[in-house]
Structures are given as C-alpha cells and as structure tokens.
Design an enzyme around this catalytic site. Structure first.
Site, PDB file in Angstrom:
ATOM      1  NE  ARG A 123      -4.068   0.479   1.269  1.00  0.00           N
ATOM      2  CZ  ARG A 123      -5.324   0.383   1.524  1.00  0.00           C
ATOM      3  NH1 ARG A 123      -5.563   1.184   2.799  1.00  0.00           N
ATOM      4  NH2 ARG A 123      -6.185  -0.217   0.950  1.00  0.00           N
ATOM      5  CG  HIS A 174      -7.704   0.166  -4.152  1.00  0.00           C
ATOM      6  ND1 HIS A 174      -7.192  -1.025  -3.683  1.00  0.00           N
ATOM      7  CD2 HIS A 174      -8.633   0.350  -2.808  1.00  0.00           C
ATOM      8  CE1 HIS A 174      -7.440  -1.273  -2.478  1.00  0.00           C
ATOM      9  NE2 HIS A 174      -8.120  -0.638  -1.848  1.00  0.00           N
ATOM     10  CD  GLN A 189     -12.626  -1.702  -2.911  1.00  0.00           C
ATOM     11  OE1 GLN A 189     -11.902  -1.732  -1.854  1.00  0.00           O
ATOM     12  NE2 GLN A 189     -13.749  -2.084  -2.822  1.00  0.00           N
ATOM     13  CG  ASP A 236     -13.244   6.384  -2.273  1.00  0.00           C
ATOM     14  OD1 ASP A 236     -13.120   6.111  -0.979  1.00  0.00           O
ATOM     15  OD2 ASP A 236     -12.230   6.661  -2.969  1.00  0.00           O
ATOM     16  CB  CYS A 294     -13.799   1.148  -1.842  1.00  0.00           C
ATOM     17  SG  CYS A 294     -13.778   3.066  -1.413  1.00  0.00           S
ATOM     18  NE  ARG A 320     -10.264  -5.501  -1.874  1.00  0.00           N
ATOM     19  CZ  ARG A 320      -9.555  -4.561  -0.868  1.00  0.00           C
ATOM     20  NH1 ARG A 320     -10.205  -3.542  -0.357  1.00  0.00           N
ATOM     21  NH2 ARG A 320      -8.400  -4.572  -1.067  1.00  0.00           N
TER      22      ARG A 320
HETATM   23  N1  NVA Z   1      -9.687   6.779  -2.099  1.00  0.00           N
HETATM   24  C1  NVA Z   1      -9.695   6.176  -0.708  1.00  0.00           C
HETATM   25  C2  NVA Z   1      -9.699   5.047  -1.052  1.00  0.00           C
HETATM   26  C3  NVA Z   1      -9.713   3.969   0.643  1.00  0.00           C
HETATM   27  C4  NVA Z   1      -9.732   2.636   0.292  1.00  0.00           C
HETATM   28  C5  NVA Z   1      -8.186   6.579  -0.033  1.00  0.00           C
HETATM   29  O1  NVA Z   1      -7.372   6.769  -0.881  1.00  0.00           O
HETATM   30  O2  NVA Z   1      -8.123   6.821   0.924  1.00  0.00           O
HETATM   31  N1   CP Z   2     -11.639  -0.282   0.572  1.00  0.00           N
HETATM   32  C1   CP Z   2     -10.299  -0.616   1.346  1.00  0.00           C
HETATM   33  O1   CP Z   2      -8.967  -0.704   0.817  1.00  0.00           O
HETATM   34  O2   CP Z   2     -10.155  -0.463   2.784  1.00  0.00           O
HETATM   35  P1   CP Z   2      -8.718  -0.495   3.874  1.00  0.00           P
HETATM   36  O3   CP Z   2      -8.372   0.986   3.411  1.00  0.00           O
HETATM   37  O4   CP Z   2      -9.554  -0.701   4.909  1.00  0.00           O
HETATM   38  O5   CP Z   2      -7.970  -1.511   3.300  1.00  0.00           O
END
Ligand code: NVA
Ligand code: CP
Length: 303
Positions: A100, A127, A130, A220, A260, A288
């Site tokens: 990540r 992502h 996801q 989102d 998500c 997931r």
């Molecule tokens: N757009 C959000 C997605 C979280 C799963 C972020 O990047 O925080």
């Molecule tokens: N949707 C998603 O990626 O959730 P987390 O940020 O909790 O991993």
C-alpha cells in the site's frame, strides 16, 4: 514474473478468470488450502488499512502461507533506507509483496526491479484489488459484465475511480463521474488508458447528470488518505456530492450502491443510504477476501 499494479496488467481473459476463481473461493473457503504452503507474503503498508490488511492476511493464511504485515515506518525504510535495497532484501526472504503505497511511482520502481511479484494494495493512482472485488460483487448481484452495465461514480477521480474506470471496458460498462470542477481532472495516464480501451466514459459536474438511469452508484471518501490537510476545504467543495435517497431516485430501478469503505456517513453518503444498501456494500468488503485468493493464484501463475 507477474505484477499487479493496475487492472490493465491483466488481460480481459485473466480479469474474468480471476472473477470466476474468486467466486469458487467464495463457495469454498478451503478450496486452495495448500496453494501457498511454504510461501511468505509481505504486506507492506505506508498508509492505514483494515480491509486490505485483513483480507490479504486471512487469504494467505487460508491458502497455507504466512502473511507478514509490515508498517513502512517500522522498517529502516522509514529512516531512509532505499526502496530498492528494501525490495532486494525482502525478495530474498519472501515470495511476493503486497504494497500500500503513497506514491504509485514507488510501485513501478519495485516492480521494475523484477525481483519479487508486487501487488498494488492501493496507491494514489490505482486500487486494482478493490475493483476486482467490486466487479465480482456486481456479477454476484445479478448484473451482466458482458454488455449494458451502467455505473456512476460520485466523487473524486482518484485511485478507486481510476481502477474501476479502466476495467469498465472489460466489463462492457459505461461509466460516468460527477465531481466538482476543481477536482475533475482525470490523471493523464488514466485518460490515455480510457482512450486506448475505448471506454464509454462521460464526466459531469452535477451528480444528477452522472447518476440518471444508472444501475450502480459508487462513491468514496471526499478526503483520501494523505489529503487530511485539505479536509476542511474538501468538505465544503464536495458538499453537493453526497449520495442521498433523493439523488438515487434518478437511478435506474433495481440499482445498487457500492462503497469501497471506510464510509463517512453524512459526507459522501447519508446514513440512510448506507443502511439501505448495506447488503451490496458489505458483500463488496467480504469479496475482497475471495478476490485476494484468486489474485494470489494469478500472481504465482497457478491460475
Ligand atoms: N480513495 C480512498 C480509498 C480508500 C480505500 C483513499 O485513498 O483513501
Ligand atoms: N477499501 C479498502 O481498501 O479498505 P482499507 O483501506 O481498510 O484497506
């Protein structure tokens, strides 16, 4: 060696193979219980995570492997050791890495070394894990991924939207997005992909325009991880971009809402809409897990 940085690292055929296999995993949690025996999978986080962390940890465990969760700040990486040296060392202990990342370019550097398979567990740009779960969920809910699907996204065109949009051509879906004008710039690399893939795509500044007659309304957070300093401004700028019952009255009959997660009730989605559509939203979260298993099989070339 395979890497999954963007949905288009998969061919259309591989994308559907992963969806089919994920469905098989959903039907039988013990389907591949020894597939990763003897394998250690590093899960490296530069940002917070609940679903991605847990779904990968449980998936690897249920497949007989060992997940190793790592926080970037607790590694020497957090004190300035280079990404390249870190990747080289991890490649000597582990068999694949889910990352990540704050910056998608870091994933490209790691994958470019070709020393260990890299899976993008969210970057600023994409992502992919996801959206594989998302398209799997839509199929499970009875929507066809072979023509006619109409998806609207209400929010900012960043990671989740970008992956959803570039995979839309595989799912034969038309995709619309509504975002405030100041946030409506599509990343040039994504625009290029959408053009190359001939994706049926339209942008709106009014949520109503994007949502009218769509079967799927996806939203989102207004404040993605790393954007916390802009929180107050974003809350104001996105105030008209909340998925409400009223907005959904414009969607096609039988529509579903996807998110998500994590959700911010009263911001991008009302508590009422969350409650009404919790089935589709939490199926997404569950999927997931099943999707990660199929992704891991693909990354190791056993799918
Ligand atoms: N757009 C959000 C997605 C979280 C799963 C972020 O990047 O925080
Ligand atoms: N949707 C998603 O990626 O959730 P987390 O940020 O909790 O991993």
């Amino acid at each position: 060696m395979r890497h999954l940085l963007s949905p288009t690292d998969l061919s259309e055929k591989e994308f559907f193979r992963i969806l089919d296999r994920a469905r098989e995993h959903r039907n039988n949690r013990a389907l591949a219980k020894d597939a990763l025996a003897g394998k250690s999978i590093a899960l490296l986080f530069e940002k917070s995570s609940t679903r991605t962390r847990l779904s990968f940890s449980v998936a690897v465990t249920e497949m007989g492997g060992t997940p190793i969760s790592l926080e970037a700040m607790q590694l020497q990486l957090g004190r300035g050791e280079s990404l390249e040296d870190t990747t080289e060392v991890l490649a000597r202990y582990c068999h694949a890495m889910m990352v990540r990342a704050r910056d998608h370019r870091n994933l490209e550097v790691m994958a470019g070394m070709n020393r260990i398979p890299i899976i993008n567990g969210l970057s600023d740009l994409h992502h992919p894990c996801q959206i594989i779960a998302d398209y799997m969920t839509l199929e499970q809910l009875g929507f066809s991924l072979h023509g006619g699907l109409r998806i609207a996204f209400v929010g900012e065109p960043n990671n989740v939207f970008n992956s959803l949009a570039v995979a839309a051509s595989y799912a034969k879906a038309r995709i619309t997005i509504a975002s405030p004008r100041a946030y409506s710039q599509i990343h040039p690399a994504i625009q290029q992909e959408l053009t190359r893939l001939k994706t049926e795509f339209q942008q709106f500044t009014e949520p109503a325009g994007a949502v009218r007659d769509t079967q799927v309304v996806y939203t989102d957070t207004w404040v993605s991880m790393g954007q916390e300093a802009e929180e107050e401004t974003r809350r104001k700028d996105f105030a008209d971009y909340c998925v409400t019952t009223e907005l959904l009255s414009l969607a096609a009959s039988g529509h579903v809402v996807l998110h998500c997660l994590p959700a911010h009730r009263g911001e991008e989605i009302t508590a009422e809409v969350m409650e009404k559509y919790k089935h589709s939203i939490f199926e997404q979260a569950e999927n997931r897990l099943h999707a990660q298993k199929a992704i891991l099989e693909w990354i190791f070339g056993i799918l």
